[in-house]
Design a protein around this motif. Structure first.
Motif, PDB file in Angstrom:
ATOM      1  N   LYS A  41      43.378  23.127  42.686  1.00 55.40           N
ATOM      2  CA  LYS A  41      43.778  24.573  42.078  1.00 55.40           C
ATOM      3  C   LYS A  41      44.654  25.099  43.102  1.00 55.40           C
ATOM      4  O   LYS A  41      44.279  25.265  44.372  1.00 55.40           O
ATOM      5  N   ALA A  45      47.409  28.975  40.316  1.00 55.31           N
ATOM      6  CA  ALA A  45      47.401  28.595  38.934  1.00 55.31           C
ATOM      7  C   ALA A  45      46.129  29.553  39.062  1.00 55.31           C
ATOM      8  O   ALA A  45      46.027  29.644  37.928  1.00 55.31           O
ATOM      9  N   GLU A  46      44.986  29.507  39.387  1.00 53.46           N
ATOM     10  CA  GLU A  46      43.809  30.578  39.425  1.00 53.46           C
ATOM     11  C   GLU A  46      44.449  31.907  38.969  1.00 53.46           C
ATOM     12  O   GLU A  46      43.646  32.452  37.883  1.00 53.46           O
ATOM     13  N   LYS A  48      46.783  32.651  37.655  1.00 54.89           N
ATOM     14  CA  LYS A  48      47.560  32.774  36.194  1.00 54.89           C
ATOM     15  C   LYS A  48      46.340  32.369  34.890  1.00 54.89           C
ATOM     16  O   LYS A  48      46.858  32.572  33.565  1.00 54.89           O
ATOM     17  N   GLU A  49      45.538  31.422  35.133  1.00 50.84           N
ATOM     18  CA  GLU A  49      44.406  31.587  34.561  1.00 50.84           C
ATOM     19  C   GLU A  49      43.238  32.457  34.113  1.00 50.84           C
ATOM     20  O   GLU A  49      43.130  32.687  33.135  1.00 50.84           O
ATOM     21  N   ALA A  52      45.128  34.736  31.437  1.00 51.68           N
ATOM     22  CA  ALA A  52      45.284  34.131  30.485  1.00 51.68           C
ATOM     23  C   ALA A  52      43.655  34.236  29.761  1.00 51.68           C
ATOM     24  O   ALA A  52      43.438  34.882  28.260  1.00 51.68           O
ATOM     25  N   ILE A  53      42.630  34.149  30.213  1.00 50.85           N
ATOM     26  CA  ILE A  53      41.137  34.109  30.089  1.00 50.85           C
ATOM     27  C   ILE A  53      41.414  35.508  29.657  1.00 50.85           C
ATOM     28  O   ILE A  53      40.721  35.839  28.568  1.00 50.85           O
ATOM     29  N   THR A  59      37.578  33.329  25.434  1.00 49.65           N
ATOM     30  CA  THR A  59      37.009  32.463  26.908  1.00 49.65           C
ATOM     31  C   THR A  59      36.202  34.161  27.800  1.00 49.65           C
ATOM     32  O   THR A  59      37.590  34.915  27.458  1.00 49.65           O
ATOM     33  N   HIS A  77      34.583  29.149  27.691  1.00 47.09           N
ATOM     34  CA  HIS A  77      35.255  28.551  27.154  1.00 47.09           C
ATOM     35  C   HIS A  77      35.744  28.198  25.816  1.00 47.09           C
ATOM     36  O   HIS A  77      34.698  27.457  26.003  1.00 47.09           O
TER      37      HIS A  77
END
Length: 174
Positions: A41, A45-46, A48-49, A52-53, A59, A77
């Motif tokens: 990643k 990207a991390e 954004k992840e 989202a978490i 999660t 998760h």
């Protein structure tokens, strides 16, 4: 050393340190599903992840820090599919030099506490662990996880097929 370690929910600003931790643990032992190639990643990207978490009710990502360095991570998760959204997959990673300090126990307690909390609809927690990882298996059993199955050839490490255990814990009322 233990008294300098803090636990908190991950924030997007942790993205670079999360990837650094994953790269570190990927090559320390053969217990991870990721090898020395590390995470694939980008920092973006991390980031954004993790965002989202933080917005998710399924999660949760916990980090253990020694000063500014992430030395452990634990995640539940949740699944998105309606028929499976009561299930949370658990993963834990701890940098090898911090093994034996009860960090895994502390992080697992915090994950279970979150899963049982008012913001979660989880009824089943599950995880997989290599059969040869006896230390982790003992931790999970101590925390109340039960062995459901042994998956022969569940992972391949350095050309050797290894068994993987599927373990689970039921939480909350039905």
């Amino acid at each position: 050393m233990r008294d300098t370690i803090i636990f908190r929910e991950a924030i997007p600003g942790d993205a670079q340190n999360v990837l650094k931790h994953l790269q570190r643990i990927a090559s320390e032992t053969g217990f991870m599903t990721m090898g020395a190639e590390g995470p694939s990643k980008t920092i973006e990207a991390e980031y954004k992840e993790i965002e989202a978490i933080l917005e998710s009710d399924k999660t949760f990502l916990l980090v253990a820090l020694d000063k500014e360095e992430i030395i452990g991570m634990a995640e539940i998760h949740g699944k998105d599919q309606p028929k499976l959204n009561h299930i949370g997959d658990i993963s834990i990673s701890i940098a090898q030099e911090y093994w034996g300090l009860r960090l895994g126990t502390t992080m697992m307690e915090k994950l279970i506490e979150w899963a049982k909390g008012p913001s979660s609809n989880l009824k089943r927690l599950e995880l997989t662990v290599q059969a040869r990882n006896e230390r982790a298996r003992r931790l999970y059993e101590k925390m109340g996880f039960e062995l459901e199955a042994i998956m022969p050839r569940g992972v391949k490490d350095n050309g050797v097929y290894l068994d993987v255990c599927l373990m689970s814990m039921m939480i909350g009322e039905i």
